[in-house]
Design an enzyme around this catalytic site. Structure first.
Site, PDB file in Angstrom:
ATOM      1  N   CYS A   1       2.497  68.274  42.549  1.00 22.28           N
ATOM      2  CA  CYS A   1       1.787  68.360  41.273  1.00 22.28           C
ATOM      3  C   CYS A   1       0.601  69.319  41.380  1.00 22.28           C
ATOM      4  O   CYS A   1      -0.264  69.145  42.238  1.00 22.28           O
ATOM      5  CB  CYS A   1       1.298  66.980  40.854  1.00 22.28           C
TER       6      CYS A   1
ATOM      7  N   ASN B   1      13.861  74.546  43.638  1.00 23.65           N
ATOM      8  CA  ASN B   1      13.283  74.210  42.338  1.00 23.65           C
ATOM      9  C   ASN B   1      12.471  75.400  41.838  1.00 23.65           C
ATOM     10  O   ASN B   1      11.802  76.066  42.624  1.00 23.65           O
ATOM     11  CB  ASN B   1      12.397  72.968  42.483  1.00 23.65           C
TER      12      ASN B   1
END
Length: 385
Positions: A119, A220
């Site tokens: 994050c 990703n």
């Protein structure tokens, strides 16, 4: 409506510990998005692994009511419920994993637990959490070890970024440490934390991590279409892909990914009428979960993503962004003329974008990589999920 392209042979299933993921496609956790309704909708289109919204370990251990509700599995997920945890303290992370595995607070025993170290949000990194934490490699190792030990035979994976910024890469150490501590796989987002979601993901780091570790590496970043996933696998050698923003307003992307990984050229290009039916289905699932008014209110955030590129009047868009009932939604959608899927938006970025900016970090965070102390107050601002 579908289109076809020339495609290579099928790609192998992903093995994560004892869990087989076929096709090797994972839905990335997204706050406020990957709730039971959206996970159900994505599963109806394809196959793979569908991870719930990120759950804060402290809130779970303290049995926060909102968190306990967020971590509930749907009936369809009882054999493959997947949870992502955010935590900064090894003891708290270990206890949260024990609750999931032994107490079955989700209503079932999870098939997979992922740890979030990716994050980039400033309110998280300034406390030493998220993508800032792998810089403290001893603390990172302690957290992964605690989770793996508590999980028993449930596979634990790690998701991270390239690093804090260009001068502070962490993924190579994180990959080796995660492997040494028993993680079953690692996901790498090809951006640093200071890039947030700007620019283009650098997949070369994914390729390097594949060379550095023996556990499966999942790629990703910037998988907007099924062909992007195939290209990522071909260019990096990654064992599978994790899809986040690319599926916003396009849950049928998982059908395309399943087809692509099976070696099929089939791709879905739904008409406006078909998209309208999917939109109503999504809202209905949210209404089942939260009640009609709250469910439709929550659905509003998805409207612009679904309608991206379609010719829809501004008055209708405004009305859809204020919808509060399923019948009202159906009436508004019925008034939109049917039309072909807008090819101009294929391959285009979706969801949040933001310019790069320096990463907010706790004072002295970069001074000692081997400091094992958990950062103070890192979970206070992300409690309840």
């Amino acid at each position: 409506m579908t289109s076809t392209l020339d495609r290579p042979t099928a790609l192998p299933a992903l093995q994560v510990g004892s869990l087989t993921v076929d096709p090797a496609v994972v839905l990335a956790p997204m706050a406020g998005i990957t709730n039971p309704a959206f996970r159900t909708l994505c599963r109806e289109f394809g196959a793979g692994l569908y991870v719930c919204e990120m759950i804060t370990t402290r809130a779970l251990v303290e049995r926060n009511p909102k968190t306990l509700q967020m971590v509930r599995a749907t009936p369809a997920e009882h054999d493959a419920f997947s949870v992502q945890l955010y935590g900064v303290d090894p003891a708290t992370v270990g206890r949260a994993v024990e609750m999931l595995v032994d107490e079955r607070v989700a209503g079932t025993r999870p098939a997979h637990i992922d740890l979030n170290f990716g994050c980039p949000v400033p309110k998280v990194t300034r406390k030493g959490g998220g993508s800032a934490l792998p810089w403290r490699r001893v603390l990172f190792a302690d957290i992964v070890r605690a989770a793996v030990r508590a999980a028993g035979d449930v596979p634990v994976t790690v998701k991270t970024r390239v690093g804090i910024d260009a001068a502070h890469h962490t993924y190579a150490d994180a990959g080796r440490i995660a492997q040494d501590e028993g993680a079953a796989a690692i996901t790498l987002h090809g951006r640093t934390a200071d890039q947030l979601y700007s620019g283009t993901a650098d997949w070369s780091h994914i390729a390097r991590l594949v060379e550095l570790v023996d556990i499966p590496v999942l790629g990703n970043g910037d998988v907007w279409e099924a062909d992007d996933a195939l290209r990522m696998v071909a260019e990096t050698g990654c064992a599978g892909v994790v899809v986040g923003r690319g599926c916003l307003g396009r849950p049928w992307l998982f059908g395309d990914l399943a087809a692509a990984f099976a070696g099929s050229p089939r791709r879905t290009l739904p008409t406006m009428a078909e998209v309208a039916a999917i939109m109503h289905r999504h809202a209905a699932l949210l209404a089942e979960e939260h009640g009609e008014v709250h469910g439709c209110t929550d659905f509003r955030k998805h409207v612009a993503w679904y309608l991206k590129g379609f010719s829809v009047g501004s008055d209708t868009r405004r009305a859809l962004a204020m919808v509060s009932g399923l019948d009202e939604l159906a009436e508004l959608l019925a008034g939109i003329p049917d039309q072909a899927y807008p090819a101009a938006v294929l391959g285009a970025p979706r969801g949040r974008t933001s310019p790069p900016r320096p990463v907010s970090l706790p004072e002295g965070w970069l001074d000692d990589r081997d400091d094992p102390r958990p950062p103070a107050g890192a979970e206070l601002l992300v409690g309840g999920g």
